[in-house]
Design a protein around this motif. Structure first.
Motif, short mmCIF file in Angstrom:
data_model
loop_
_atom_site.label_atom_id
_atom_site.label_comp_id
_atom_site.label_asym_id
_atom_site.label_seq_id
_atom_site.Cartn_x
_atom_site.Cartn_y
_atom_site.Cartn_z
N PRO A 615 0.83 -1.26 0.01
CA PRO A 615 0.03 0.01 0.01
C PRO A 615 0.89 1.15 0.11
O PRO A 615 0.52 2.17 -0.27
CB PRO A 615 -0.68 0.12 1.17
N TYR A 616 2.08 1.19 0.20
CA TYR A 616 3.00 2.18 0.23
C TYR A 616 3.79 2.30 -1.16
O TYR A 616 4.62 3.10 -1.49
CB TYR A 616 4.19 2.42 1.34
N ARG A 617 3.24 1.61 -2.05
CA ARG A 617 3.76 1.48 -3.43
C ARG A 617 5.20 1.06 -3.96
O ARG A 617 5.77 0.90 -4.68
CB ARG A 617 3.52 3.01 -4.03
N GLU B 58 3.97 -0.73 6.57
CA GLU B 58 5.03 0.34 6.44
C GLU B 58 6.46 -0.18 6.66
O GLU B 58 7.23 0.25 6.36
CB GLU B 58 4.79 1.62 7.23
N PRO B 82 5.46 7.80 4.78
CA PRO B 82 4.99 7.55 3.72
C PRO B 82 3.30 7.42 3.86
O PRO B 82 2.84 7.15 5.16
CB PRO B 82 5.53 6.20 3.27
N LEU B 83 2.66 7.73 2.86
CA LEU B 83 1.13 7.71 3.01
C LEU B 83 0.50 6.45 1.98
O LEU B 83 1.23 6.14 0.92
CB LEU B 83 0.46 8.79 2.47
N ARG B 84 -0.51 5.78 2.58
CA ARG B 84 -0.85 4.76 1.91
C ARG B 84 -1.51 5.12 0.81
O ARG B 84 -2.24 6.48 0.70
CB ARG B 84 -2.00 3.87 2.84
N ASP B 411 6.36 8.58 -1.94
CA ASP B 411 5.90 8.24 -0.51
C ASP B 411 4.80 9.03 -0.17
O ASP B 411 4.00 8.53 0.65
CB ASP B 411 7.09 8.46 0.52
N ARG B 412 4.75 10.47 -0.50
CA ARG B 412 3.82 11.25 0.17
C ARG B 412 2.71 11.36 -0.84
O ARG B 412 1.82 12.36 -1.08
CB ARG B 412 4.37 12.42 0.41
N LEU B 413 2.42 10.52 -2.02
CA LEU B 413 1.54 10.63 -2.94
C LEU B 413 1.34 11.85 -3.93
O LEU B 413 0.60 12.27 -4.67
CB LEU B 413 -0.15 10.66 -2.13
#
Lengths: 686, 686
Positions: A615-617, B58, B82-84, B411-413
């Motif tokens: 989910p964090y790519r 994570e 990081p963001l999902r 990580d931060r979309l």
């Protein structure tokens, strides 16, 4: 030692009788020609019982990738074509060539040694300068003692015994390292001081260049590096000229000066008597002595280079050493005598030798010749260090006391890495000193006399142990030389500590500590990789296993990003390994996972598949962690990860348009034990 | 397609029924905890028919190597955790937030558009300035037409239709690329012009900062990059403030100015009538028009960002667009009216807005507030481009018309690579212009109006094709908007060509050509790797082969430098592949070869061995060439090269003390087709 057992089993099954599908001797290979028609390998005649051999030609060394090929062409244009290893044997010198080439370092020291001594004494004014003759006399005696001492070394170590070898063999490894540290600072400073002094000779004649000595000196050092990478020893005969020219210039200078002094010539303009700024005491005299003793640096060169002489090597080397020491004492004494007669005093902007030459020859061609010869011999002296330093490092590397990269003999048979290291170190020291001989001299004597002392001390032990013919005389010579060198070392270290010797001592300590740490590391690695080390305690801890058993002890994982020929090729290779196999797809989200699963099922679902949602790519690290987690379940198994890799041949396309996950995967997987990484390439254009 | 056949065969033999020695679902794994106790994977509930899935947490993304771990910690400290991926959905805006955030780009243009127009007209002196009102009126009408036109776009493309999408979908891929090129220059210049203009607002108030605009601007751009990498969209509500503050400031300014003019206040000091340096003609007026039309840059932002609105998205977006265009026309008209009333003339060192504010408010807090709000809204406008440019590049990358690295969501979309690319390009353009708005304006209008024109032309085609309800009205609106935009583009390109528009046009051409080349390359790679591509013409060129046959089509080569546990482990792995196997030793000379052969025989000679002599001492390339020569005998075979690798875990030791031949081998072997490289690690400490 599972591996050795498995190999023995394989050997017992006479695995090697299974015919190879190709001919390792390449003789069945019909057209061995490369793309440029060059024959890359030739067969070698070997006895029938031997393993077969082929020999690579120069064309086989042409780099494989276009970028490397371009780089190699540029390098070869500068440095010349590579030389065969067998070319090493040809580099031997006649005495008439060896004398100038190997004496340059020692004789050129006359250009700065006397000046350094006078530079200290002048601080005491006329009273100080009065000590010039006695101090010089002591230094000349010291030259004699050390010279005689090194004659013994040549006799005992006809294969070339530098201080590192002699001290290490007789006084223990630690003493050898201390000597090596001393020698290394010596070599670095020889380059820095010789270049600085050579440029001082030039700027004495052409003062306009004086503000540019730092970049000029750095350029000279870079040229020396390039020349030595090319392998300048080939031009040995050419290098004889500067030393002879310097000897002639000095002889003419001293003769003219003496003749003028005796009365034939004009009386020298009496210089104003210098005013002292320091009281004349023992300390000042000792400092002058320490500075002046730099006039004998380089005296050990011949004893290190005995194998470079023509046979009979030891005798030729000893004769050459004797001649050199004679010349050195003569030039040194002559210089001091002239200084006394001409009342020359060191001053900024012009060297003492230049002042003497001006007084004797005026400003004409003879003066220019003297300065040019001085600069040339100093350049040659700097060059000497580029032979000694890399050879010393390679000896240390052979003893696993220096990084292994210093063992390499480059394309041109020179120790390329050592040459570059010396150039870098000398360049830094030179630039930090601002190109000033005065600032470099205090660092110089410490390392040199430390190495001398340890070498001679080692020789004393050597004679005591051997007690061959004439051992007593040799022992006494070496003991005397060692004791005197030791005294000079102590005097230099004590009186110059604050003005720079601390740095040289710190460098020696760093070399000793670093080398010991390096040795410990290599020893630990050596123990870890040595065959039989694991079985030493337990003769047969693992029963010999058949290869079927080996299958059960392995499994294969294949990451699949998408279904295409790259991943299918990797999967097919993994299937051909015939071990339990798992395909893994790392998905950034559910939708992607669904799409991939649909494609996988439509394609046939030939291999078990696991989907890892990320989910964090991130792709690389979660995959590696997943392999780690699988592996933790059965740590005794070997995991083979098969990676498909798209190899795009055009470098710009590869760089800008493709993100190669394969190297990042491999780098991350490298940290995992018992994980074998297999890369299956897919070339584009195919 | 041997590979696919082999896989089908393997699938038919139900290879996957063979049990894996580990559990891919990790549930049999007793302690999944990593070194820090973090659970790295969680199981995912899947339908029984699905392939099993696990999800990485994570912690599973924590880098594997210590160096990377340190770098990642530093980055996370700056940019946040990081963001999902699933967090993307939450980023939607209310109208009251969307209006200021999405209008900042358009409204802030009032800070430089009128000034740019006046800056051209003043060249014609008072006669030129007389054209200010008519030209401004035309621009205001243009704003209205383009605004209405974009209302239609929102209706047709409720999922967000930038010029790239609309032109590409309706006019063909090439037109889409041209629009993309225009947009990209637009975004780059939006950043450069907004930063330059924002700093001009600051330096008008604080002239002392004027000499430092270039480093200041570069710093501002760097901050914007960092903020956007962190993902500033989260702070949307905070970003509403500058736009509202700017609207309030402008409203107050216009109101005060009008009140003063009507008679309440003091009469403005009449400025000296400017002297013209150019004749007033059509060209001057057209140039002024082209410059002034930069006041409407950013008007398209809302139509690109429809999905960022709360539901009902299209309606909210249209309402917001209408309000914005109304505000834009009001601010623009108000500014021009004040300029006329106050007789303000553009001059170096102080912006027109600053002059107006000085005249209306004096130098007090209201003046400072106006300048601060102007600078803030311009900063926000620059920030807008950091949303649009990376999104555009990611769309292009999805269409395989830009490098794939722009597809990544960081990580931060945020589209990190696009953000960095925009920052770099804008920084270069800004620094080249010396931070001068005047020099940047001529480049600006070209790209913007090119994109406008293509977008509206695409909309015309769209309505014509669709002919849904009310299509005729929409078509007319878009046709009018497109025609007017086209005229502005032609005027800007023609009148500004020499003063900078050429560079913008060249950038567009470069984008179009580059994207087409990138597309061609990716298409070629896609065809090469697509499954079934090789078999498309011939259904079954290679008969399905069993894996035994596969064995005969492979052989293994192992380079052995010396006999130790590293090489023995590699040999054992190679033996376990159970294919024909050859060990190869590359020797620099005969002596080394003899020593190695003696050790090999003493150890047992389990594997056939070939010695390659390398008289030029190179190891890597001769080995690779030898493998190549072997392979040339049977090019249809797959060669597996098994490399033993010593993995030294301490980075400094690895770097200084070990020369890793393995990576160099692998790099050189990568160039060879059908050569699989397998790395068998040996870790130290083990």
């Amino acid at each position: 030692m599972d591996e050795a057992d498995a190999l023995r089993t394989a050997g017992a099954r006479r695995h090697r009788d299974r015919a190879l599908p190709v001919d390792p001797g390449l003789s069945r290979y019909p057209a061995q020609v490369g793309p440029h028609g060059a024959l890359r390998f030739v067969s070698v005649d070997t006895a029938p019982s031997e393993a077969s051999e082929v020999e690579a030609t120069e064309a086989a060394g042409d780099p494989v990738t276009p970028g490397a090929r371009l780089g190699s062409r540029v390098l070869r244009a500068v440095l010349g074509a590579p030389l065969r290893t067998t070319a090493i044997a040809h580099e031997q010198m006649r005495k008439l060539v060896a004398l100038p080439v190997l004496s340059a370092d020692a004789l050129s020291s006359v250009a700065y040694g006397p000046e350094a001594m006078l530079g200290v004494l002048v601080l005491g004014g006329s009273a100080g300068l009065a000590f010039a003759l006695p101090v010089a006399a002591v230094i000349a005696l010291l030259m004699l003692a050390v010279g005689v001492s090194y004659r013994q070394t040549i006799r005992a170590y006809p294969h070339g015994g530098g201080s590192y070898v002699v001290a290490g063999a007789n006084l223990g490894r630690r003493a050898g390292l201390v000597a090596a540290g001393g020698l290394m600072t010596d070599y670095v400073l020889t380059v820095a001081v010789s270049v600085a002094s050579g440029l001082a000779a030039v700027t004495s004649a052409v003062p306009a260049l004086a503000p540019r000595v730092v970049p000029l000196g750095a350029g000279v050092i870079a040229l020396l590096v390039a020349a030595n990478l090319r392998g300048v020893r080939q031009a040995g005969t050419l290098f004889a000229a500067p030393t002879y020219a310097f000897i002639v210039a000095m002889a003419a200078l001293v003769a003219t000066g003496l003749w003028q002094a005796v009365g034939g010539g004009q009386a020298p303009a009496p210089a104003a008597p210098p005013h002292g700024t320091e009281a004349v005491g023992l300390l000042l005299v000792l400092r002058a002595f320490a500075s002046g003793s730099t006039a004998m640096t380089g005296i050990e060169t011949i004893s290190n280079a005995v194998p470079a002489f023509q046979a009979p090597q030891a005798r030729n080397a000893r004769t050459t050493l004797t001649i050199m020491v004679g010349l050195l004492i003569a030039l040194f004494a002559g210089t001091i005598a002239l200084v006394e007669l001409d009342d020359v005093v060191p001053r900024a902007g012009e060297t003492v030798l230049s002042q003497l030459a001006h007084q004797s020859f005026g400003g004409g061609p003879l003066y220019v010749y003297t300065q040019a010869a001085t600069a040339a011999v100093l350049l040659l002296a700097a060059n000497t260090a580029f032979n000694g330093f890399p050879r010393l490092l390679s000896l240390m590397a052979r003893d696993r006391q220096a990084p292994q990269l210093f063992r390499h003999v480059g394309d041109r048979l020179a120790y390329s890495n050592g040459i570059v290291a010396l150039g870098g170190a000398a360049g830094v020291v030179y630039c930090l000193s601002g190109g000033s001989v005065d600032r470099l001299i205090p660092l110089f004597a410490v390392g040199v006399f430390l190495a001398f002392t340890l070498c001679q001390a080692g020789m004393v032990v050597h004679w005591w142990r051997e007690r061959g013919p004439r051992w007593r005389g040799s022992l006494v010579c070496n003991a005397l030389g060692g004791a005197l060198s030791g005294i000079v070392f102590l005097v230099a270290a004590a009186t110059k500590f604050g003005s720079g010797a601390w740095a040289a001592l710190a460098a020696v300590v760093a070399v000793v500590a670093g080398s010991a740490a390096i040795r410990r590391h290599y020893d630990a690695v050596g123990r870890a990789v040595a065959l039989g080390s694991a079985t030493a305690g337990s003769p047969a801890p693992v029963p010999a296993r058949g290869p079927d058993d080996a299958d059960a002890r392995q499994f294969t994982v294949v990451p699949v990003a998408s279904l295409n020929r790259i991943s299918v090729r990797a999967l097919a290779y993994a299937v051909s390994l015939r071990r339990p196999l798992l395909a893994v797809h790392v998905s950034p989200d559910k939708d992607d996972a669904e799409r991939f699963l649909a494609a996988w099922r439509a394609w046939g679902d030939h291999v078990p598949l696991e989907v890892v949602l990320s989910p964090y790519r991130a792709i690389v690290v979660p995959f590696v962690r997943y392999v780690e987690a699988l592996h933790r379940q059965r740590p005794e198994l070997t995991v083979t990860v098969v990676l498909g890799e798209l190899v795009v041949e055009q470098p710009l396309q590869r760089l800008l348009l493709h993100e190669d996950l394969e190297p990042r995967m491999r780098r991350a997987l490298r940290t995992q034990r018992r994980v074998v990484v297999t890369t299956v390439p897919f070339h584009f254009p195919g």
